[in-house]
Design an enzyme around this catalytic site. Structure first.
Site, PDB file in Angstrom:
ATOM      1  N   HIS A   1     -10.789   8.880  27.296  1.00 66.66           N
ATOM      2  CA  HIS A   1     -11.769   8.953  26.202  1.00 66.66           C
ATOM      3  C   HIS A   1     -11.472  10.113  25.256  1.00 66.66           C
ATOM      4  O   HIS A   1     -11.951  10.123  24.128  1.00 66.66           O
ATOM      5  CB  HIS A   1     -13.219   8.932  26.718  1.00 66.66           C
ATOM      6  CG  HIS A   1     -13.780  10.213  27.245  1.00 66.66           C
ATOM      7  ND1 HIS A   1     -13.815  10.519  28.593  1.00 66.66           N
ATOM      8  CD2 HIS A   1     -14.356  11.260  26.621  1.00 66.66           C
ATOM      9  CE1 HIS A   1     -14.397  11.699  28.768  1.00 66.66           C
ATOM     10  NE2 HIS A   1     -14.731  12.172  27.581  1.00 66.66           N
TER      11      HIS A   1
ATOM     12  N   ASP B   1     -10.010   7.456  34.056  1.00 66.70           N
ATOM     13  CA  ASP B   1     -10.179   8.018  32.707  1.00 66.70           C
ATOM     14  C   ASP B   1      -9.098   9.066  32.407  1.00 66.70           C
ATOM     15  O   ASP B   1      -9.373  10.265  32.386  1.00 66.70           O
ATOM     16  CB  ASP B   1     -11.580   8.616  32.587  1.00 66.70           C
ATOM     17  CG  ASP B   1     -11.991   8.871  31.142  1.00 66.70           C
ATOM     18  OD1 ASP B   1     -11.113   8.904  30.268  1.00 66.70           O
ATOM     19  OD2 ASP B   1     -13.200   9.057  30.900  1.00 66.70           O
TER      20      ASP B   1
ATOM     21  N   SER C   1     -14.279  17.667  29.557  1.00 67.06           N
ATOM     22  CA  SER C   1     -13.565  16.424  29.783  1.00 67.06           C
ATOM     23  C   SER C   1     -12.071  16.672  29.657  1.00 67.06           C
ATOM     24  O   SER C   1     -11.620  17.297  28.707  1.00 67.06           O
ATOM     25  CB  SER C   1     -13.988  15.370  28.767  1.00 67.06           C
ATOM     26  OG  SER C   1     -15.121  14.713  29.249  1.00 67.06           O
TER      27      SER C   1
END
Ligand code: ARG
Ligand code: ASP
Length: 659
Positions: free
Chosen positions: A83, A205, A595
């Site tokens: 992402h 991810d 992240s």
């Protein structure tokens, strides 16, 4: 008796910070090393951060200005989240080369794809400059001198503890960052919005990039002559895995937390702001979902918008629940009262709490008005572009777009405090009869493109009132409920707290500077009697697999590997089944910006890539509740498995240092 007191004193001195709370400054990590080692860490403060020799910080990057990444080879290979790489991946995707859907793996260096407007920053050094600034040195001069030290150097001065301390951060910025590989979205975004913020999780991810530099190994704009960057340090990748209870450390760039705000601000968030924003977004999501369900072209068209609205929407719901469950407002109020009682005898701090409260009372309404405007009127387009108009399904968007206008107008009318309403808006409503009728009037002109003047007038009004609010609050930094006066008061408040609450381990709020968080792999009690284990496996992916549901439709190759139990070196035994590890939970204190952060074991080896939290953990931006706050990482063994067995890009593993 003396001995007893001594033992007690030692026990108190060794008292760890409340559980695993905290995001610590790497240059000051020596103050935490004892606690970290008690919890299993095997390395030294110098291994984490050093300016004299290569240390872990040299392998951590700020990726694209909002995420974290980690270097995993001597040739600048970089891992981050799918992402986080999403925009780059999407920008290279076409109907013929649909990398989002099918994934992408560069077979050679020449196939690695350059990205305009993507950069990474590596921290050269950080240093406290509070005294220099107090002595009258100009911030601008300090920054310019630091930037002159090296090619591609970027520097900034960041406030810690509301300006009690100031730090200079010097980065080396690389502008040639190329896409090396990505799994298909059915792995990298597996579970989509449904599983976002959710445990048990099964998302792979991650995506893979490479930093390029000049032949002299210095930052350089994109050039085919650039060569892979040779980092001072890259992470060793552990293939041994981790298990419940194992030490974990996260090294990354958390964006924004507010751990020291008064109960008044928490009450504003949990009782006024979040509930209003959640309700407004629920309505917008309903309208968009209805369009998506009615029309496959619209399902795709609105997917990105749906995802971005839903991300914070879910996060806020968890925050409200978490704050309520933990009784944060009440415990903070009590804490403030105890502080105020102590402060009553200190001239410097005597009034700070009442003054903070008075300032909150002054600013909540304008701030709320600003938030409501951003969530309603400001979300509407002032124009539809020619490219949009050329889409075959453009006309089919009309009912949804109109409904979004009408909805936003009604929400603004109902929720914006009277003193901060936009005059043009109220005039429009009066002239047309209702917010909906006014919305129709304005929408018709924008939709046809023939009469955008009323929309422009409203836009002028929005700008004017937003500016008025910024002036009233005295600061343009309105990310959190804040004002210039509040900032000054908080500087004193935090100084007072640190003088008073000497047993508390203070850490500065996250502000997108490099931090260390440590904790351990750990499950938690999700609900009464319902324990969530911290590890998921490929079997869970297969259980969710469903070709009929877009978010759960895995690649056939993954089904085949599962059917054949063909896991090679990546298989593990869980009880009596052979499987592949996928994600794990840990107690690290993280937030947005973390992240893509490396999750490291006790030896500083890479065991996972951080990408999310459970939704009820999102209260950790305000208060970290150790019983419930968990971050979510993808197990590095799943990353390697996907690169090797799904991507057929095992050659990338050859340049990593696997242990
Ligand atoms: N919740 C994570 C974060 O705040 C991941 C968001 C991206 N994933 C998604 N399915 N929308 O950034
Ligand atoms: N998903 C977040 C990010 O993109 C991380 C978090 O909020 O825990 O940075």
């Amino acid at each position: 008796m003396k001995k007893l007191l001594l033992t007690l004193a030692i026990a108190l001195a060794a008292l760890p910070a409340a559980a695993d709370e905290g995001m610590w400054l790497p240059s000051l990590i020596s103050s935490r090393i004892k606690d970290m080692r008690t919890k299993g860490f095997r390395l030294t403060a110098d291994d984490i951060y050093s300016i004299n020799r290569a240390s872990m910080k040299d392998a951590v990057v700020l990726f694209g200005g909002g995420c974290t990444g980690e270097i995993v080879s001597a040739e600048g290979l970089l891992l981050t989240n799918h992402h986080c790489g999403y925009d780059a991946i999407a920008s290279h995707s076409t109907v013929e080369h649909d990398y989002l859907t099918y994934g992408f793996w560069a077979r050679t260096r020449a196939e690695e794809l350059p990205n305009e407007r993507l950069n990474v920053r590596i921290l050269v050094r950080m240093e406290e400059v509070t005294d220099r600034l107090a002595a009258g040195e100009e911030p601008k001069a300090i920054i310019e001198a630091a930037q002159a030290e090296g090619t591609g150097y970027r520097a900034s001065i960041e406030q810690m503890y509301y300006g009690t301390q100031q730090f200079l951060f010097v980065y080396e910025q690389f502008d040639d960052v190329r896409l090396v590989g990505t799994p298909p979205s059915s792995i990298g975004k597996f579970g989509g919005d449904t599983d976002n913020w959710i445990w048990p999780r099964h998302t792979g991810d991650f995506s893979v990039f490479r930093i390029y530099a000049s032949k002299e190994n210095k930052p350089a704009a994109y050039s085919p002559d650039n060569v892979p960057y040779r980092p001072r340090r890259h992470f060793t990748v552990s293939t041994h895995g981790i298990g419940e209870g194992d030490f974990t450390m996260i090294y990354g760039f958390p964006g924004n937390t507010q751990e020291y705000i008064l109960s008044d601000a928490v009450a504003y968030v949990a009782e006024r702001s979040d509930p209003a924003k959640i309700a407004i977004r629920t309505g917008r999501l309903d309208l968009i979902s209805a369009a998506q369900e009615s029309d496959p072209a619209l399902r795709i068209f609105y997917a990105a918008r749906h995802a971005s609205i839903a991300n914070a929407w879910k996060k806020w719901q968890g925050e409200v629940l978490g704050i309520g469950r933990k009784r944060t407002v009440e415990t903070k109020r009590d804490y403030e009262q105890r502080f105020a009682a102590w402060a009553a005898g200190q001239t410097e701090y005597a009034d700070v709490v009442p003054q903070l409260k008075a300032e909150y009372a002054r600013i909540v309404d304008p701030y709320f008005a600003r938030e409501i405007t951003s969530e309603t009127l400001a979300t509407l387009p002032a124009r539809y572009t020619d490219a949009e108009r050329a889409e075959t399904f453009f006309a089919r968007r009309e009912p949804t777009e109109r409904a979004l206008f009408r909805y936003a107008f009604r929400q603004y009318a109902d929720r914006c405090p009277a003193a901060y309403r936009i005059e043009e808006f109220d005039e429009g409503v009066a002239a047309c009869g209702s917010p909906e009728a006014y919305a129709d009037r304005l929408f018709d002109g924008v939709w046809s493109g023939d009469d955008t003047a009323p929309a422009d007038r409203l836009k002028e009004g929005i700008k004017r009132v937003q500016k008025q609010i910024v002036d009233e609050l005295g600061t343009a930094n309105l990310r959190n409920l804040n004002s210039r006066r509040l900032n000054e008061l908080y500087t004193a408040y935090i100084r007072g707290l640190r003088a008073w609450d000497t047993r508390r381990a203070f850490f500065p709020d996250a502000n997108l500077t490099l931090r260390v968080a440590y904790g351990s792999v750990s499950g938690y009690e999700y609900a009464d009697g319902e324990y969530h284990k911290p590890l998921t496996t490929l079997d869970g992916i297969i259980a969710k697999d469903n070709p009929a549901i877009y978010d759960y439709d895995i690649p056939q190759s993954l089904r085949d590997l599962y059917a054949a139990k063909d896991y090679g070196r990546w298989g593990i035994d869980v009880g009596d089944r052979r499987t592949v590890p996928v994600c794990f939970l840990a107690t690290n204190h993280t937030t947005g910006g973390n992240s893509g952060s490396p999750v490291l074991n006790a030896r500083g080896e890479l065991v996972g890539i951080n990408f999310d939290r459970t939704w009820r953990s999102t209260m950790s931006d305000i208060e970290f509740d150790p019983s419930i706050c968990r971050n979510i990482a993808v197990d590095i063994r799943y990353v390697l498995f996907v690169i090797d067995r799904i991507g057929g890009a095992g050659y990338l593993l050859d340049e990593m240092t696997l242990r």
